[in-house]
Motif scaffolding. Structure first.
Motif, short mmCIF file in Angstrom:
data_model
loop_
_atom_site.label_atom_id
_atom_site.label_comp_id
_atom_site.label_asym_id
_atom_site.label_seq_id
_atom_site.Cartn_x
_atom_site.Cartn_y
_atom_site.Cartn_z
N ARG B 37 -1.91 88.07 15.52
CA ARG B 37 -1.86 89.49 15.86
C ARG B 37 -3.23 89.96 16.33
O ARG B 37 -4.24 89.69 15.69
CB ARG B 37 -1.46 90.31 14.64
N ILE B 39 -3.78 93.25 16.81
CA ILE B 39 -3.99 94.49 16.06
C ILE B 39 -3.44 94.28 14.65
O ILE B 39 -2.24 94.22 14.47
CB ILE B 39 -3.27 95.68 16.70
N SER B 40 -4.33 94.14 13.70
CA SER B 40 -3.87 94.02 12.31
C SER B 40 -3.95 95.36 11.62
O SER B 40 -3.24 95.63 10.67
CB SER B 40 -4.72 93.02 11.54
N ARG B 41 -4.89 96.20 12.09
CA ARG B 41 -5.11 97.51 11.48
C ARG B 41 -5.26 98.52 12.60
O ARG B 41 -5.67 98.16 13.70
CB ARG B 41 -6.39 97.48 10.65
N PRO B 42 -4.95 99.80 12.33
CA PRO B 42 -5.09 100.81 13.39
C PRO B 42 -6.48 100.83 14.01
O PRO B 42 -6.63 101.06 15.19
CB PRO B 42 -4.79 102.12 12.67
N SER B 43 -7.52 100.55 13.20
CA SER B 43 -8.88 100.69 13.72
C SER B 43 -9.22 99.59 14.72
O SER B 43 -10.20 99.70 15.44
CB SER B 43 -9.89 100.69 12.58
N ASP B 44 -8.44 98.50 14.75
CA ASP B 44 -8.72 97.46 15.73
C ASP B 44 -8.59 98.02 17.14
O ASP B 44 -9.32 97.61 18.04
CB ASP B 44 -7.75 96.28 15.55
N PRO B 46 -7.21 101.94 18.14
CA PRO B 46 -6.42 103.13 17.77
C PRO B 46 -5.41 103.55 18.83
O PRO B 46 -4.26 103.86 18.51
CB PRO B 46 -7.49 104.21 17.59
N THR B 49 -2.56 101.18 18.98
CA THR B 49 -1.73 101.30 17.78
C THR B 49 -0.62 102.32 17.99
O THR B 49 0.54 102.07 17.66
CB THR B 49 -2.59 101.74 16.58
N MET B 53 3.30 101.57 17.89
CA MET B 53 4.23 102.22 16.96
C MET B 53 5.37 102.88 17.72
O MET B 53 6.53 102.82 17.31
CB MET B 53 3.49 103.28 16.13
N ARG B 56 7.69 100.20 18.92
CA ARG B 56 8.51 99.69 17.83
C ARG B 56 9.68 100.63 17.53
O ARG B 56 10.82 100.20 17.36
CB ARG B 56 7.67 99.56 16.55
N GLU B 258 0.37 93.82 20.68
CA GLU B 258 0.16 93.43 19.29
C GLU B 258 -0.24 91.97 19.11
O GLU B 258 -1.01 91.64 18.22
CB GLU B 258 1.44 93.68 18.48
#
Lengths: 459, 296
Positions: B37, B39-44, B46, B49, B53, B56, B258
């Protein structure tokens, strides 16, 4: 003319001086890796003529050798001040980033386990219900998905609450450390003033003093100024915390769970409030508790409340399996919407899939409830906002860390022990010692000639 | 800044700093390669992300739309089969009527038999009209009951549309409107057949001919219903295809956002690994020597 033994005396002075140089060099080598140690340097001075003692007296010597003038501790108080200031900012940013990163990991977005996915799955189950309004399976499925969604929202709310209580208890711990350090600094100030007056070497105390001041700055962003007697006065946000031998107590003046968090310094007749905007770990904790965490919690509450309101309105617009008007699906306490979100119905038959009364198998209302609303976009905005904040915090920490590395490097350049340098000074002192011994030897053999050989010519 | 003094401590802390930085870059890349992945976290990332989302959510929605359309296909297939059988049976009834309308060719006893046959066909048509899909009569509207028509041939369903949402705001009806298909109560196909049977039985040729004309009208109505079902099936097929295509393209763009670009990430990982090894090697060379090695 100088006396016959003058050279012996200068050689003795040189021996002593070189011994001190070697002592200091070995002390520097021993402390090469001691945190907060500032290297020392021996300042030698040549011993010149004695002061003129009488009107017609005249000094006829050519210097009386060497002596130790000063044991210099290499430090620059302005550089130290800069180091303290940058460290304060770094620890502020670092605490902030660590907390935000933990919060961010907890929300599990983007991914199949977050609130976003739970909302989408719930909407999909409503579609399935619209297809088969009479199926108990589809109805139970909707309730299960609704429960998953409620759990996902509440898990996030619990995460925020846990970070809040964590930050709060860390704040208490930081305050204890601050007050212990302030007390130690006041005691050091006292010792430094006493020893300085007595003329003893206070360098070790000064090293310790700077260490304590640095940790105070990292904790609170405090600013230190040097006193004439060698001590340090410390102010937090402009309010004196340590002045000379007196140390105040930093306290959290707002209650334990009250935001915004404010501090005051207790010591004199009345508590002096500390203005907002202090740095260091304490400032980071206060900002997290007063601004950042409540803002995220409020955003999550707004999402939870509008989700519940919209779904309840949707339920009330329709009729359940038995043809009765729909009952609210979710309940929440407006004071803590996300944390208190609960599923209000347990009987699958109470889901209002139909838009017509009378227990008919209609799915129009379920279809209407399945359409995405502003809740999704509001939640996406919330997550993206947190992501941006964390990314910014991370970048700021990286920048500040390199700035700190630079000022630390500058300080180390001045105060750090270079082993090569110490070896050189050790060797030169050793050689100087040997040479001075050689001088003694020469004087000795000269005197030997004078005392034992004089008057023996022709004997 | 010119460095005038360099101490051992400085070198230690600097090399540690560089080693740490290298190692953290390495671990970030390793995480990407191992998890697959980007993007593991939103901050990777924003902004990405938010897109991920949204994608998805839409993906779940489109998949559900496809399921809705597929479910609707089942309904319409059932309706189509039912209509075809009804047309066949109705034609049989009409043929019997033609046979009976031939004056003098049929004895009164024969007329009785023919009338009985027509009545049988009528009963089987009522049974057909109660054809069910997923336990719901396809002509029952939004009725909660299990039948659309009573044994007597009167409508017992609840008029209403059964629809499937196949795209945002696009709903396609998947049931059959009973009145439009079979005619209103009192003048529907079953009533017409009853009248025809009565005419056959009584030998009233004029009434029989009139009855046969009305049944012909019923047949036309059934034919229109078949065409209607056919066009709705085509619309559903198209919806399924559209949903499939959208799903595919969205899965692709989600992967683009992602998922990590593996070859690129592995290449970067190797570059960072090399850089880290170089940093380690240079550190070991720089840290070792001191003046003490050369003073004897």
């Amino acid at each position: 003319m100088s006396g016959s033994f003058a050279s012996l005396n200068s050689a003795l002075g040189a021996l002593r001086y070189n011994r001190v140089v070697m002592d200091v060099a070995s002390g520097n080598i021993a402390n090469a890796a001691t945190p907060g140690y500032n290297r020392r340097r021996v300042e030698g001075e040549s011993v010149g003529a004695a002061a003129q003692v009488a009107m017609w007296s005249r000094y006829e010597g050519s210097g009386e050798g060497v002596r130790v003038a000063d044991l210099h501790r290499l430090a620059d108080q302005f550089l130290d001040g800069r180091v303290r200031q940058e460290r304060a900012t770094l620890s502020y940013l670092d605490v902030r980033r660590t907390t935000l990163e933990r919060l961010e990991t907890g929300i599990a977005e983007p991914g199949p386990d977050g609130v976003g996915a739970a909302i989408a799955d719930f909407r999909a189950s409503l579609h399935a219900l619209a297809n088969e309004p009479g199926s108990d399976l589809a109805r139970t499925h909707v309730l299960t998905r609704a429960q998953t969604l409620v759990d996902a929202v509440r898990t996030q709310a619990a995460n925020v609450a846990r970070e809040t209580s964590d930050a709060s208890s860390r704040l208490e711990g930081t305050l204890t450390k601050v007050n212990a350090a302030a007390g130690e600094l006041a005691e050091l100030n006292r010792q430094i003033a006493q020893h300085g007056a007595a003329g003893t070497d206070v360098n070790a105390l000064l090293d310790r003093r700077d260490q304590v001041a640095l940790s105070l700055s990292s904790l609170t962003g405090a600013v230190a100024t040097e006193r004439p007697d060698g001590g340090l006065d410390v102010t937090v946000g402009g309010v004196p915390l340590v002045s000379g031998r007196e140390a105040g107590t930093l306290v959290r003046s707002s209650g334990t769970d009250v935001v915004p968090v404010t501090f005051a310094i207790r010591g004199g007749a009345a508590d002096v409030p500390v203005p907002a905007g202090i740095r260091g770990e304490l400032g980071a904790g206060a900002d997290l508790l007063s601004v950042t965490l409540p803002a995220y919690a409020a955003g999550l509450d707004a999402v939870a409340a509008s989700l519940a309101d919209q779904l309840n309105a949707g339920q009330q617009a329709g009729f359940d399996r038995d043809g009765n008007p729909g009952a609210p699906l979710l309940t929440y306490d407006p004071a803590d919407a996300a944390g208190s979100l609960r599923l209000a119905i347990t009987n699958p038959a109470r889901l209002a899939a139909s838009s017509l009364p009378g227990g008919v198998l209609d799915g129009q209302n379920a279809t209407a409830m399945a359409a995405p609303t502003t809740v999704e976009t509001a939640y996406q905005r919330l997550v993206a906002g947190l992501g941006t904040e964390v990314a910014t915090a991370g970048r700021l920490v990286t920048n500040q860390a390199s700035l700190v590395a630079q000022v630390d490097g500058q300080r180390e350049q001045l105060t750090g022990v270079s082993l090569d340098e110490e070896m050189v000074s050790l060797m030169s002192a050793q050689r100087g010692y040997e040479a001075a011994s050689r001088v003694m030897n020469a004087v000795d053999s000269m005197l030997d000639t004078l005392i034992n050989r004089t008057g023996l010519v022709g004997r | 800044m010119t460095i005038t003094r360099v101490t051992q401590n400085m070198m230690t802390s600097r090399s540690l700093e560089h080693l740490n930085a290298g190692l953290s870059r390495l671990s970030k890349l390793q995480e990407q390669v191992a998890s697959g992945r980007a993007i593991s976290r939103p901050s990777d990332a924003p902004a990405e992300t938010t897109t991920a989302m949204r994608l998805r959510a839409t993906l779940t929605e489109v998949a559900q739309h496809r399921r809705n359309a597929e479910d609707g296909q089942g309904w319409l297939a059932e309706a189509d089969t039912m209509l075809q059988s009804m047309i066949t049976r109705t034609r049989q009834a009409r043929e019997i009527g033609i046979q009976a309308a031939n004056p003098g060719a049929v004895s009164p006893g024969g007329r009785e038999v023919l009338a009985g046959e027509i009545e049988q066909i009528r009963d089987s048509l009522i049974a057909l009209a109660n054809t069910k899909h997923q336990d719901r009569p396809v002509m029952g509207g939004i009725s909660g009951g299990s039948e659309a028509y009573s044994a007597g041939g009167t409508y017992v369903g609840v008029a209403g549309q059964v629809t499937r949402t196949v795209a945002d705001g696009v709903r396609i009806r998947v049931d059959l409107d009973a009145e439009a298909t079979l005619g209103p109560d009192g003048a529907n196909l079953f009533d017409h057949l009853t009248e025809m049977a009565a005419a056959v039985r009584s030998g009233d040729t004029a009434a029989l001919r009139a009855g046969m004309d009305t049944v012909a009208g019923d047949l036309d109505r059934l034919g229109v219903a078949v065409i209607d079902v056919g066009s709705r099936t085509v619309a559903l097929d198209r919806a399924v295809e559209t949903a499939d295509a959208r799903e595919l393209s969205m899965v692709k763009s989600l992967a683009g956002i992602e998922q990590v670009d593996l070859p690129k990430a592995i290449l970067e990982l190797q570059t960072q690994e090399l850089a880290y090894q170089a940093a380690l090697a240079s550190t070991s060379r720089v840290m070792a020597p001191s003046l003490m090695d050369f003073l004897r």
